[in-house]
Structure formats: C-alpha cells, structure tokens
Design a protein around this motif. Structure first.
Motif, mmCIF file in Angstrom:
data_model
loop_
_atom_site.group_PDB
_atom_site.id
_atom_site.type_symbol
_atom_site.label_atom_id
_atom_site.label_comp_id
_atom_site.label_asym_id
_atom_site.label_seq_id
_atom_site.Cartn_x
_atom_site.Cartn_y
_atom_site.Cartn_z
ATOM 1 N N GLN A 195 -25.831 -117.256 19.459
ATOM 2 C CA GLN A 195 -25.156 -116.149 20.142
ATOM 3 C C GLN A 195 -26.105 -114.960 20.006
ATOM 4 O O GLN A 195 -26.308 -114.451 18.902
ATOM 5 C CB GLN A 195 -23.816 -115.790 19.478
ATOM 6 C CG GLN A 195 -23.038 -116.937 18.848
ATOM 7 C CD GLN A 195 -22.618 -117.997 19.833
ATOM 8 O OE1 GLN A 195 -22.474 -117.736 21.020
ATOM 9 N NE2 GLN A 195 -22.435 -119.211 19.354
ATOM 10 N N VAL A 196 -26.718 -114.561 21.121
ATOM 11 C CA VAL A 196 -27.685 -113.462 21.082
ATOM 12 C C VAL A 196 -26.908 -112.149 21.166
ATOM 13 O O VAL A 196 -26.147 -111.924 22.106
ATOM 14 C CB VAL A 196 -28.699 -113.577 22.235
ATOM 15 C CG1 VAL A 196 -29.703 -112.441 22.184
ATOM 16 C CG2 VAL A 196 -29.421 -114.923 22.155
ATOM 17 N N ILE A 197 -27.091 -111.292 20.149
ATOM 18 C CA ILE A 197 -26.282 -110.072 20.060
ATOM 19 C C ILE A 197 -27.147 -108.823 19.897
ATOM 20 O O ILE A 197 -28.261 -108.876 19.372
ATOM 21 C CB ILE A 197 -25.275 -110.150 18.879
ATOM 22 C CG1 ILE A 197 -26.008 -110.451 17.565
ATOM 23 C CG2 ILE A 197 -24.185 -111.181 19.149
ATOM 24 C CD1 ILE A 197 -25.156 -110.345 16.319
ATOM 25 N N ALA A 198 -26.603 -107.712 20.367
ATOM 26 C CA ALA A 198 -27.233 -106.400 20.221
ATOM 27 C C ALA A 198 -26.181 -105.383 20.639
ATOM 28 O O ALA A 198 -25.205 -105.738 21.291
ATOM 29 C CB ALA A 198 -28.454 -106.282 21.133
ATOM 30 N N GLN A 199 -26.383 -104.120 20.273
ATOM 31 C CA GLN A 199 -25.460 -103.102 20.786
ATOM 32 C C GLN A 199 -25.607 -103.040 22.309
ATOM 33 O O GLN A 199 -24.649 -102.832 23.021
ATOM 34 C CB GLN A 199 -25.775 -101.723 20.192
ATOM 35 C CG GLN A 199 -24.964 -101.386 18.956
ATOM 36 C CD GLN A 199 -25.628 -101.898 17.686
ATOM 37 O OE1 GLN A 199 -26.815 -102.187 17.668
ATOM 38 N NE2 GLN A 199 -24.856 -102.020 16.632
ATOM 39 N N GLU A 200 -26.850 -103.206 22.785
ATOM 40 C CA GLU A 200 -27.121 -103.158 24.229
ATOM 41 C C GLU A 200 -28.254 -104.134 24.519
ATOM 42 O O GLU A 200 -29.421 -103.804 24.435
ATOM 43 C CB GLU A 200 -27.516 -101.720 24.609
ATOM 44 C CG GLU A 200 -27.048 -101.301 25.993
ATOM 45 C CD GLU A 200 -27.871 -101.854 27.138
ATOM 46 O OE1 GLU A 200 -28.055 -103.083 27.192
ATOM 47 O OE2 GLU A 200 -28.297 -101.073 27.980
ATOM 48 N N LEU A 201 -27.848 -105.356 24.847
ATOM 49 C CA LEU A 201 -28.764 -106.479 25.038
ATOM 50 C C LEU A 201 -29.811 -106.239 26.133
ATOM 51 O O LEU A 201 -30.984 -106.544 25.978
ATOM 52 C CB LEU A 201 -27.884 -107.661 25.444
ATOM 53 C CG LEU A 201 -28.453 -109.046 25.514
ATOM 54 C CD1 LEU A 201 -28.390 -109.665 24.132
ATOM 55 C CD2 LEU A 201 -27.626 -109.896 26.460
ATOM 56 N N THR A 202 -29.350 -105.689 27.262
ATOM 57 C CA THR A 202 -30.221 -105.594 28.437
ATOM 58 C C THR A 202 -31.303 -104.528 28.284
ATOM 59 O O THR A 202 -32.203 -104.426 29.107
ATOM 60 C CB THR A 202 -29.377 -105.318 29.703
ATOM 61 O OG1 THR A 202 -28.348 -104.388 29.371
ATOM 62 C CG2 THR A 202 -28.725 -106.584 30.181
ATOM 63 N N TYR A 203 -31.220 -103.730 27.222
ATOM 64 C CA TYR A 203 -32.195 -102.658 26.993
ATOM 65 C C TYR A 203 -33.381 -103.156 26.174
ATOM 66 O O TYR A 203 -34.317 -102.419 25.892
ATOM 67 C CB TYR A 203 -31.483 -101.526 26.241
ATOM 68 C CG TYR A 203 -32.023 -100.140 26.519
ATOM 69 C CD1 TYR A 203 -31.772 -99.527 27.739
ATOM 70 C CD2 TYR A 203 -32.752 -99.444 25.566
ATOM 71 C CE1 TYR A 203 -32.243 -98.253 28.003
ATOM 72 C CE2 TYR A 203 -33.234 -98.164 25.823
ATOM 73 C CZ TYR A 203 -32.974 -97.576 27.041
ATOM 74 O OH TYR A 203 -33.439 -96.323 27.307
ATOM 75 N N TYR A 204 -33.336 -104.433 25.790
ATOM 76 C CA TYR A 204 -34.367 -104.975 24.901
ATOM 77 C C TYR A 204 -35.772 -104.727 25.467
ATOM 78 O O TYR A 204 -36.055 -105.052 26.614
ATOM 79 C CB TYR A 204 -34.163 -106.487 24.681
ATOM 80 C CG TYR A 204 -35.243 -107.076 23.807
ATOM 81 C CD1 TYR A 204 -35.197 -106.908 22.428
ATOM 82 C CD2 TYR A 204 -36.341 -107.729 24.364
ATOM 83 C CE1 TYR A 204 -36.210 -107.394 21.624
ATOM 84 C CE2 TYR A 204 -37.361 -108.219 23.560
ATOM 85 C CZ TYR A 204 -37.287 -108.041 22.182
ATOM 86 O OH TYR A 204 -38.305 -108.503 21.390
ATOM 87 N N GLY A 205 -36.638 -104.142 24.640
ATOM 88 C CA GLY A 205 -38.031 -103.924 25.020
ATOM 89 C C GLY A 205 -38.346 -102.540 25.554
ATOM 90 O O GLY A 205 -39.506 -102.116 25.563
ATOM 91 N N VAL A 206 -37.314 -101.810 26.005
ATOM 92 C CA VAL A 206 -37.573 -100.500 26.623
ATOM 93 C C VAL A 206 -38.257 -99.553 25.635
ATOM 94 O O VAL A 206 -39.153 -98.793 26.000
ATOM 95 C CB VAL A 206 -36.261 -99.880 27.180
ATOM 96 C CG1 VAL A 206 -36.489 -98.448 27.656
ATOM 97 C CG2 VAL A 206 -35.733 -100.732 28.334
ATOM 98 N N ASP A 207 -37.860 -99.637 24.369
ATOM 99 C CA ASP A 207 -38.468 -98.742 23.364
ATOM 100 C C ASP A 207 -39.898 -99.169 23.014
ATOM 101 O O ASP A 207 -40.653 -98.407 22.419
ATOM 102 C CB ASP A 207 -37.621 -98.723 22.086
ATOM 103 C CG ASP A 207 -37.379 -100.127 21.539
ATOM 104 O OD1 ASP A 207 -36.986 -101.013 22.325
ATOM 105 O OD2 ASP A 207 -37.602 -100.360 20.348
ATOM 106 N N ILE A 208 -40.279 -100.401 23.395
ATOM 107 C CA ILE A 208 -41.624 -100.886 23.059
ATOM 108 C C ILE A 208 -42.630 -100.431 24.124
ATOM 109 O O ILE A 208 -43.647 -99.827 23.808
ATOM 110 C CB ILE A 208 -41.632 -102.430 22.912
ATOM 111 C CG1 ILE A 208 -40.726 -102.835 21.730
ATOM 112 C CG2 ILE A 208 -43.057 -102.953 22.699
ATOM 113 C CD1 ILE A 208 -40.493 -104.334 21.583
#
Length: 432
Positions: A186-199
C-alpha cells in the motif's frame, strides 16, 4: 511487568504505523522484545505514537496516554514515552499537563529515544522495519509532509513541507520486504501525486510506481492519497499497463460545490473534478475509486450539501468515507471562519450522505456476483477465511468471506474465488 519488553501503541494512520515499525526494529537491535498494540500492556517501557489530525483522534490519543499514566502510577510500568503528531504539535502544553510522561518526542526526532535510554541507533537496521501487518502486505511511505494549504487541515502545520524519499532508497526497501515475503504494497503519503516535485520540480510518481512494479515478487501495488489538482495523468497509463498495479486509487475530494472548494482552498473546480473522474474511469476501465468527503464546513449551505449528494449519486464511488468538519487550531478556517453549523446538523448531513453511499456500495458489490476474482487471504475468523480483492485496501475496504471447508487456505496466498453473494459492504465467495 516484563523486563526488556517495550509495548508500542500506534494511534491514527498507516503513516504513523511505519514510524512505529522503524522504531521497533531499532529497539530489537538493542536487545529489547517489542509488542505492538498489546491487548494488555506488560512491558516495563511503553511508547505511544499519537495522532493529532482531528479532535476525536486527539482525544483518543490523550485518553490512551492517561491510561498508561495510571499504569505507571500503580507501578505496572517503569517508563512512558510519547511520540508522533500530537506531541509534535502540542509538546509544551503536554509536558505541563501530563508531567508523569518521561519524555515527549515529535514526529521526526523519535529515534532520539534510544540515546535517552543509553542505547545507540543500530546502523545495520537503518530504514528497516519490524512489520506489524500480516507478513504478506506492508505500507510503503514514499514521502512526508505536504505543500498544500487546505483551509481546514492541520497536517502541514504538524509535518512541515513535502519531502520525497530518494527513489533508490524506496526501491531498496521494496526489495528487502519482498525478500521477507511481502507481496502487496500500500503506497502511502500525505500527497502521493506530488512525489518528486521537491527534488527537481517534476512529478515522478508514475516512474516510481513503474519501477516498483518491475521488482520481481511484487504482486499488488495500491495507491493512497492522491490530490485532484494537477493530477499526473501518466500514472493512469502505468495502472492500465502493469498488471500488478491495482486498479484502485484513493483520491480525497472533500467537496464538490465551487463555493465550498474555494472556501476550503482546494485549488480545483467542480467541472475540473468531474472531468478528472471521467478521464480516470476512461483511462483505466474497471478502476475502483476511494474518496473522502466532508460535511458541515463553515458556510456550507443546504444548497452546497444537496450538490454534494447529487455529485455522490453521479460519481458512484466504489469506496467512500466521510466526516464532519472539526475546527483545528492554527488552520486558516479556525482563524478566519466561524464554525457556524451545529453538531446536530453536521451529523444529519453526514448520516444522509452515508446512506446514499451505502445504497451505491450495495449495488456495486452486488454486480460482482458470479464473477471470478483473485482474492488474497488475510486471516481465518470463526468459520470463514477472510480475504480481499485488488479493489480492497486492508482495514478500510470490503472483504471477501469464504466458508472454511475441507481445503485449508494459506494466509497470504492468492486464490481464484467465485463471488456467490453480497452485502452492503462485504462479499461472499467460494473457491473455483
């Protein structure tokens, strides 16, 4: 009390659970025996991992702390520590109010607890976890924090800005867990679709999920907590093309009327939301959408609420949760809006919304009668084996009940099951 035993109690969400699992691994590397969520605490040390998301969760966390304070006062517990979201946010107040707690830690400095006990962090266990879930599935946290500023939400205040975990670190963790027998993530995050934006300013969730799906031994990947604004459509291609990426998406929408979406600072309109749902369903036939909706937000009119009901009937979400607005201090709505809807009216709206959803869910589940579906077995309970299809996340979604017959089923194994009957939320089936 058992010497060298640590009882770890996790409140709130699966993201907290991952933190508890990391801490348990570190304790065990230092010679402690860990018990997670014991029915009756018996260890000499207790660690409570708190939730601070909404009022009811805060109350539950505080009541749990007070129960353990009582145990300590009666000499049934030697040391009591508190970590997690509630103490991240209210550390100073908690220290004054509940001085019996030996120390409060936040959401990010909890490993300091080992040093305070005179132990060192075991480098060999860095990033590793003691799984508390059945051993065929695990939660996989890919980021922490949130850059969204929804008017009602305290999460960014607690967790800070969005920080993505490095991709190689995530893939290494998946390989490690697969080697231990985990098949479902189960892939979890506060906001999954934002992954990588800070990188690097780009959304990399589709690449990440594709790379996870390519790891041998990964049978199911399920995605939790997407956001409708600027949704990365390429994620749907991965879902359609990769058989081990479940046709399942958890996307919290909160409301639908433009009046409410604007008041909530959601950065999305009714039309955009409805178009997105249509695009998702067209791109991934058979997908099951889970959403969360909110009633009773300050200024929600009867018209707004009717619009939400009509939308729910139109969207026919396969899975839906809903809750009544609760004011969270420090948020925009707490500081600038008046919580002007009575608790009784909030409850009336919540009940009415859930009744609509109950009917929809019953119809959707009934359509599965006669179908043959892959089911993973989670446990045996009484006369039944209890499992889930790819469309069901553990703990929150419907289950499939299979009458225990002569054949013994193995927990963690996938079976072909013909669905024979259904209830509002659960299905019944028999082995093919």
């Amino acid at each position: 009390m058992k010497k060298n035993q640590v009882d770890i109690i996790t409140m709130g969400c699966s993201k907290n659970l991952v933190d508890s699992e990391i801490l348990m691994k570190q304790f065990e590397a230092n010679g402690y025996h860990c018990v997670h969520d014991p029915k009756r605490p018996q260890g000499e040390i207790a660690v409570i991992n708190t939730c601070g998301f909404i009022e009811s969760a805060k109350e539950e966390s505080i009541n749990t702390i007070l129960e353990f304070v009582q145990a300590k006062t009666e000499g049934r517990l030697r040391k009591l520590y508190v970590m997690g979201c509630l103490s991240q946010r209210y550390k100073d107040e908690l220290e004054k109010e509940i001085p019996e707690v030996d120390k409060f830690y936040g959401k990010f400095n909890y490993k300091q607890l080992l040093a305070d006990l005179g132990k060192a962090e075991a480098v060999s266990c860095t990033g590793k976890r003691h799984l508390t879930t059945p051993k065929h599935y695990a939660y996989l946290k890919i980021s922490e924090g949130c850059d969204r500023h929804c008017a009602y939400c305290a999460i960014p205040i607690i967790t800070g800005k969005h920080v993505s975990r490095p991709k190689q670190e995530i893939l290494a963790e998946v390989r490690e867990l697969v080697a231990q027998g985990v098949k479902e993530f189960q892939v979890i995050a506060q906001e999954l679709t934002y992954y990588g934006v800070d990188i690097d300013g780009k959304r990399h969730i589709a690449d990440l999920i594709r790379d996870i799906s390519d790891i041998k031994g990964v049978r199911w990947i399920r995605l939790h907590y997407a956001y409708p604004n600027q949704f990365p459509m390429e994620l749907l291609d991965v879902m359609r093309e990769k058989p081990n990426v479940c046709k399942y998406l958890d996307i919290a929408l909160q409301h639908i009327s433009d009046h409410m979406l604007e008041a909530m600072h959601r950065n999305v309109t009714k039309q955009e939301t409805m178009e997105l749902i249509e695009k998702i369903r067209a791109a991934v036939p058979g997908i099951h959408l889970r959403t969360t909706l909110m009633v009773g937000y300050p200024g929600e009119t009867e018209e707004d609420f009717k619009e939400l009901l009509e939308f729910t009937k139109w969207a026919r979400f396969e899975r839906m949760g809903a809750f009544a607005y609760s004011e969270e201090e420090g948020t925009y709505s707490a500081m600038h809006l008046q919580d002007n809807i009575s608790p009784e009216e909030k409850q009336r709206r919540l009940d009415k919304l859930m009744l609509v959803q109950q009917r929809i869910s019953a119809e959707i589940e009934a359509e599965k009668i006669g179908q043959i579906m892959k089911v993973v077995i989670d446990r045996k309970e009484g006369d039944y084996y209890v499992g889930r299809t790819e469309f069901c996340s553990p703990e929150v979604d419907p289950e499939v009940l299979i009458k225990a017959g002569d054949k013994q089923l193995r927990v963690g194994t996938l079976y072909d099951v013909r669905i024979t009957s259904s209830e509002e939320f659960d299905l019944y089936g028999q082995l093919v």
